[in-house]
Design an enzyme around this catalytic site. Sequence first.
Site, PDB file in Angstrom:
ATOM      1  N   ASN A 149      10.097   6.434  -9.485  1.00  0.00           N
ATOM      2  CA  ASN A 149       8.827   6.695  -9.666  1.00  0.00           C
ATOM      3  C   ASN A 149       7.647   6.879  -8.570  1.00  0.00           C
ATOM      4  O   ASN A 149       7.957   7.382  -7.728  1.00  0.00           O
ATOM      5  CB  ASN A 149       8.305   4.811  -9.093  1.00  0.00           C
ATOM      6  CG  ASN A 149       7.442   4.243  -9.491  1.00  0.00           C
ATOM      7  OD1 ASN A 149       6.158   4.516  -8.660  1.00  0.00           O
ATOM      8  ND2 ASN A 149       6.777   3.248 -10.062  1.00  0.00           N
ATOM      9  N   CYS A 192      -0.697   0.668  -9.269  1.00  0.00           N
ATOM     10  CA  CYS A 192      -0.956   0.480  -7.854  1.00  0.00           C
ATOM     11  C   CYS A 192      -1.960  -0.399  -7.556  1.00  0.00           C
ATOM     12  O   CYS A 192      -3.219   0.024  -7.044  1.00  0.00           O
ATOM     13  CB  CYS A 192      -0.353   0.991  -6.601  1.00  0.00           C
ATOM     14  SG  CYS A 192      -0.071   0.372  -5.177  1.00  0.00           S
ATOM     15  N   GLY A 203       0.905  -1.160   0.284  1.00  0.00           N
ATOM     16  CA  GLY A 203      -0.024   0.018  -0.301  1.00  0.00           C
ATOM     17  C   GLY A 203       0.583   0.712  -0.406  1.00  0.00           C
ATOM     18  O   GLY A 203       0.724   2.210   1.013  1.00  0.00           O
ATOM     19  N   ASN A 250      -2.897  -1.485  -4.727  1.00  0.00           N
ATOM     20  CA  ASN A 250      -3.178  -1.921  -3.026  1.00  0.00           C
ATOM     21  C   ASN A 250      -3.553   0.378  -2.570  1.00  0.00           C
ATOM     22  O   ASN A 250      -3.192  -0.344  -1.066  1.00  0.00           O
ATOM     23  CB  ASN A 250      -2.037  -2.129  -2.035  1.00  0.00           C
ATOM     24  CG  ASN A 250      -1.520  -3.310  -2.972  1.00  0.00           C
ATOM     25  OD1 ASN A 250      -2.495  -4.992  -3.291  1.00  0.00           O
ATOM     26  ND2 ASN A 250      -0.179  -4.036  -3.363  1.00  0.00           N
ATOM     27  N   THR A 263       5.083  -4.608 -16.799  1.00  0.00           N
ATOM     28  CA  THR A 263       3.420  -3.769 -15.995  1.00  0.00           C
ATOM     29  C   THR A 263       4.266  -4.209 -14.701  1.00  0.00           C
ATOM     30  O   THR A 263       4.766  -4.231 -13.812  1.00  0.00           O
ATOM     31  CB  THR A 263       2.644  -4.663 -16.651  1.00  0.00           C
ATOM     32  OG1 THR A 263       3.272  -6.080 -15.770  1.00  0.00           O
ATOM     33  CG2 THR A 263       2.615  -4.557 -17.275  1.00  0.00           C
ATOM     34  N   ASN A 264       3.543  -3.673 -13.558  1.00  0.00           N
ATOM     35  CA  ASN A 264       2.866  -3.567 -12.709  1.00  0.00           C
ATOM     36  C   ASN A 264       2.493  -5.044 -12.315  1.00  0.00           C
ATOM     37  O   ASN A 264       2.182  -6.464 -12.913  1.00  0.00           O
ATOM     38  CB  ASN A 264       1.748  -2.810 -11.854  1.00  0.00           C
ATOM     39  CG  ASN A 264       2.355  -1.982 -10.419  1.00  0.00           C
ATOM     40  OD1 ASN A 264       2.888  -2.665 -10.171  1.00  0.00           O
ATOM     41  ND2 ASN A 264       2.150  -0.465 -10.278  1.00  0.00           N
TER      42      ASN A 264
END
Length: 374
Positions: free
Chosen positions: A159, A198, A134, A200, A260-261
Amino acid sequence: MKETVIEYRNKVLHTAYKHVLKPIFFINDPETVHDRVSKMGEVLGRFSIGQKLTRSMFGYTHPKLEQTILGINFKNPIGLSAGFDKNAELTDILPYVGFGFIEVGSITGNPCSGNPKPRLWRLPKSKSLAVYYGLKNDGCEVISKRLQHKKFEIPLGVNVAMTNCQDTVNIHNAINDYAKAFKVMEPLASYITVNISCPNTLGGQPFITPHKLDYLFDILDEIPTQKPIFIKLSPDLTDAELNELLDVVHKHRIHGIICTNLTKQKENNPKVKDGFVPKVGGLSGKPVEEMSNRMLSHIYRREGKRYVLIGLGGVFTAEDAYKKIRLGASLVQLITGMIFEGPQVISEINQGLVKLLERDGFKSLEEARGVDTY
Ligand SMILES: Cc1cc2nc3c(=O)[nH]c(=O)nc-3n(C[C@H](O)[C@H](O)[C@H](O)COP(=O)(O)O)c2cc1C
């Protein structure tokens, strides 16, 4: 001769990691292990002897791996992706571990302690990590002070994301938060990544909606900078969603795309092989690999060389990295591969890439780029 010595050195390190360090690490809590290893790395990086020792254990250079991309010199194409050095505390040691570049963060407008623990799990059978941090980080102001006056041995990507809190559920606050982190970190970065993927955070992923992404970049475009800007995408987008986002990307000051993430696809993911998978969080490693490769290829086919593509997700070997290059990536990043295989994997991948390029008769990485996509 030099190549053989390095190959032998890597085999010894690989065996030591597999049979000694990894079993110790893997019976302990993953976040605690990560924090302790990071602390050790930070201390090693403070001394030039620590840096030199690390370089002698993990370094590898080869002219075939060097590239200048968007005006930045990369000694090799393998970078550390965001999430390992969230607070930019390891910039004095990571270059000596063999990376060609590192990306710190995600860094947000305000500090955030992240989601409640536990928030990191190993899924050994799936070669994956379940991540629910998170966006834990010290915030852009503290981190920029930490980096001030430092000299970076290799390119430093920063980032940025929005602070994980109730406040940024409001889209205007979220955009202001991105803009704050962007402005504060910009002078220190070789390139900036805008992370919209993200899985989370409280506010979810609002900027995968095209008009919201458009609005975010209307604001970011106004911030003066000469630095290249990347956007980091989720592997969970459909082709139609991706195409819509790419249309927005065209309109803005964006030079590259990171594919990618983490993925949120846990059920019906054939690469997930562990009995226990936490309900929360996103998955890294092998469960992401095919999805990110598919996306990489899709973007390269659609856009050609218009964007610099960074391939990321499930890279454990030179073959994995080479596959991404042949699909269209100019650069490759990883985290999970290093945790499962050990830090010598960077040098193993780089040395392996040279061999693969030579095997296939390519004079440079650029020659191999995208050959499997057409
Ligand atoms: C422990 C951990 C923390 C991460 N945190 C972030 C983050 O803060 N920002 C981000 O953009 N990606 C984050 N990621 C995603 C990685 O950068 C990467 O996209 C993903 O793990 C796929 O690469 P891999 O299979 O090589 O790990 C994180 C990944 C891991 C494993």
